[in-house]
Motif scaffolding. Structure first.
Motif, PDB file in Angstrom:
ATOM      1  N   GLU A 133       7.896   3.175  -8.247  1.00 62.76           N
ATOM      2  CA  GLU A 133       6.596   2.839  -8.086  1.00 62.76           C
ATOM      3  C   GLU A 133       6.314   1.915  -7.399  1.00 62.76           C
ATOM      4  N   ASP A 134       7.155   0.789  -6.830  1.00 66.50           N
ATOM      5  CA  ASP A 134       7.299  -0.119  -5.991  1.00 66.50           C
ATOM      6  C   ASP A 134       7.501   0.362  -4.476  1.00 66.50           C
ATOM      7  N   THR A 135       7.465   1.915  -4.311  1.00 67.73           N
ATOM      8  CA  THR A 135       7.701   2.210  -3.130  1.00 67.73           C
ATOM      9  C   THR A 135       6.257   2.061  -2.364  1.00 67.73           C
ATOM     10  N   ALA A 136       6.376   1.722  -1.078  1.00 63.34           N
ATOM     11  CA  ALA A 136       4.897   1.348  -0.143  1.00 63.34           C
ATOM     12  C   ALA A 136       5.374   0.361   0.733  1.00 63.34           C
ATOM     13  N   VAL A 137       4.429   0.388   1.853  1.00 67.62           N
ATOM     14  CA  VAL A 137       4.483  -0.296   2.833  1.00 67.62           C
ATOM     15  C   VAL A 137       3.967  -1.867   2.561  1.00 67.62           C
ATOM     16  N   TYR A 138       4.793  -2.955   2.516  1.00 67.61           N
ATOM     17  CA  TYR A 138       4.477  -4.300   2.341  1.00 67.61           C
ATOM     18  C   TYR A 138       3.958  -4.814   3.612  1.00 67.61           C
ATOM     19  N   TYR A 139       3.006  -5.754   3.166  1.00 67.49           N
ATOM     20  CA  TYR A 139       2.188  -6.472   4.289  1.00 67.49           C
ATOM     21  C   TYR A 139       2.120  -7.928   3.811  1.00 67.49           C
ATOM     22  N   CYS A 140       2.291  -8.877   4.792  1.00 68.81           N
ATOM     23  CA  CYS A 140       2.178 -10.261   4.653  1.00 68.81           C
ATOM     24  C   CYS A 140       0.945 -10.599   5.270  1.00 68.81           C
ATOM     25  N   GLY A 169       0.350  -8.765   9.021  1.00 68.56           N
ATOM     26  CA  GLY A 169       1.480  -8.460   9.680  1.00 68.56           C
ATOM     27  C   GLY A 169       1.340  -6.926   9.856  1.00 68.56           C
ATOM     28  N   GLN A 170       2.322  -6.393  10.549  1.00 66.83           N
ATOM     29  CA  GLN A 170       2.364  -4.811  10.695  1.00 66.83           C
ATOM     30  C   GLN A 170       2.786  -4.087   9.766  1.00 66.83           C
ATOM     31  N   GLY A 171       3.460  -4.555   8.480  1.00 71.32           N
ATOM     32  CA  GLY A 171       4.019  -4.124   7.443  1.00 71.32           C
ATOM     33  C   GLY A 171       5.411  -3.668   7.632  1.00 71.32           C
ATOM     34  N   THR A 172       6.095  -3.474   6.290  1.00 75.21           N
ATOM     35  CA  THR A 172       7.726  -3.221   6.404  1.00 75.21           C
ATOM     36  C   THR A 172       7.724  -2.108   5.240  1.00 75.21           C
ATOM     37  N   GLN A 173       8.497  -1.010   5.569  1.00 76.82           N
ATOM     38  CA  GLN A 173       8.516   0.128   4.445  1.00 76.82           C
ATOM     39  C   GLN A 173       9.580  -0.496   3.352  1.00 76.82           C
ATOM     40  N   VAL A 174       9.165  -0.217   2.098  1.00 75.62           N
ATOM     41  CA  VAL A 174      10.342  -0.342   1.105  1.00 75.62           C
ATOM     42  C   VAL A 174      10.374   0.973   0.367  1.00 75.62           C
ATOM     43  N   THR A 175      11.351   1.725   0.146  1.00 73.98           N
ATOM     44  CA  THR A 175      11.358   2.853  -0.668  1.00 73.98           C
ATOM     45  C   THR A 175      12.599   2.661  -1.604  1.00 73.98           C
ATOM     46  N   VAL A 176      12.040   2.899  -2.774  1.00 74.86           N
ATOM     47  CA  VAL A 176      13.062   2.790  -4.060  1.00 74.86           C
ATOM     48  C   VAL A 176      13.429   4.297  -4.369  1.00 74.86           C
ATOM     49  N   SER A 177      14.571   4.683  -4.430  1.00 77.82           N
ATOM     50  CA  SER A 177      14.733   5.935  -4.975  1.00 77.82           C
ATOM     51  C   SER A 177      15.422   5.970  -6.360  1.00 77.82           C
ATOM     52  N   SER A 178      14.949   7.050  -6.991  1.00 75.35           N
ATOM     53  CA  SER A 178      15.212   7.138  -8.440  1.00 75.35           C
ATOM     54  C   SER A 178      16.531   7.639  -8.626  1.00 75.35           C
ATOM     55  N   GLN A 208       0.784  -1.213  -0.064  1.00 75.98           N
ATOM     56  CA  GLN A 208       0.134  -0.224   0.038  1.00 75.98           C
ATOM     57  C   GLN A 208       1.047   1.185  -0.138  1.00 75.98           C
ATOM     58  N   ALA A 209       0.684   2.028  -1.126  1.00 76.22           N
ATOM     59  CA  ALA A 209       1.443   3.287  -1.130  1.00 76.22           C
ATOM     60  C   ALA A 209       0.468   4.526  -0.544  1.00 76.22           C
ATOM     61  N   PRO A 210       1.195   5.434  -0.179  1.00 74.77           N
ATOM     62  CA  PRO A 210       0.343   6.476   0.341  1.00 74.77           C
ATOM     63  C   PRO A 210      -0.764   6.953  -0.647  1.00 74.77           C
ATOM     64  N   LYS A 229      -3.434   5.394  -1.757  1.00 75.84           N
ATOM     65  CA  LYS A 229      -3.632   4.342  -2.879  1.00 75.84           C
ATOM     66  C   LYS A 229      -4.235   3.277  -1.997  1.00 75.84           C
ATOM     67  N   GLU A 230      -5.049   2.205  -2.726  1.00 77.63           N
ATOM     68  CA  GLU A 230      -5.569   1.211  -2.243  1.00 77.63           C
ATOM     69  C   GLU A 230      -4.337   0.049  -1.890  1.00 77.63           C
ATOM     70  N   ARG A 231      -4.984  -1.011  -0.897  1.00 79.77           N
ATOM     71  CA  ARG A 231      -3.905  -2.070  -0.684  1.00 79.77           C
ATOM     72  C   ARG A 231      -3.964  -2.765  -2.209  1.00 79.77           C
ATOM     73  N   GLU A 232      -2.689  -3.209  -2.648  1.00 84.45           N
ATOM     74  CA  GLU A 232      -2.561  -3.905  -3.816  1.00 84.45           C
ATOM     75  C   GLU A 232      -2.183  -5.366  -3.825  1.00 84.45           C
ATOM     76  N   PHE A 233      -2.595  -6.134  -4.323  1.00 87.05           N
ATOM     77  CA  PHE A 233      -2.190  -7.577  -4.327  1.00 87.05           C
ATOM     78  C   PHE A 233      -0.758  -7.630  -5.115  1.00 87.05           C
ATOM     79  N   VAL A 234       0.305  -8.424  -4.295  1.00 85.70           N
ATOM     80  CA  VAL A 234       1.530  -8.424  -4.949  1.00 85.70           C
ATOM     81  C   VAL A 234       1.721 -10.047  -5.490  1.00 85.70           C
ATOM     82  N   GLY A 235       1.425 -10.724  -4.406  1.00 86.58           N
ATOM     83  CA  GLY A 235       1.377 -12.328  -5.030  1.00 86.58           C
ATOM     84  C   GLY A 235       1.081 -13.227  -3.818  1.00 86.58           C
TER      85      GLY A 235
END
Length: 123
Positions: free
Chosen positions: A89-96, A114-123, A39-41, A43-49
């Motif tokens: 665009e992969d920057t988001a909080v990732y949840y299992c 889970g509580q989520g873990t932040q992933v930030t991808v810089s350009s 889930q990015a700020p 935006k809705e929660r998105e299915f990853v896999g």
């Protein structure tokens, strides 16, 4: 009570890789389908896999297909998300999440998160 704990998030440059982990307490880890969402700020929660109980089959969202790989080690009660060729665009909080039965791409189908873990991808 089911507890899921994600780890492995962080800051990475475009094109880099990260591996997330999701650990679960309890002895019945192998009974559940496991999934990753993000889930990015704003935006809705998105299915990853998602991955089936044995780890023999997985489904991926269109945005990550071919770049991300889900795996699980039932002996270690842990699921992994290998993220390659990362983009800003992969920057988001990732949840299992987990659920009994087969996977669904809808977050409403998952009972435990889970509580989520932040992933930030810089350009």
């Amino acid at each position: 009570q089911v507890q899921l704990v994600e780890s492995g998030g962080g800051l990475v440059q475009t094109g880099g890789s990260l591996r997330l982990s999701c650990g679960r307490s309890g002895r019945t880890f192998s009974f559940y389908t496991m999934a990753w969402f993000r889930q990015a700020p704003g935006k809705e929660r998105e299915f990853v896999g998602a991955i089936n109980t044995s780890g023999s089959s997985a489904d991926y969202g269109d945005a990550v297909k071919g770049r991300f790989i889900i795996s699980r080690d039932n002996a270690k009660n842990t699921m992994y998300l290998q993220m390659n060729s990362l983009k800003p665009e992969d920057t988001a909080v990732y949840y299992c999440a987990l659920r009994p039965g087969g996977w669904t791409r809808s977050p409403e189908g998952y009972s435990y998160w889970g509580q989520g873990t932040q992933v930030t991808v810089s350009s």
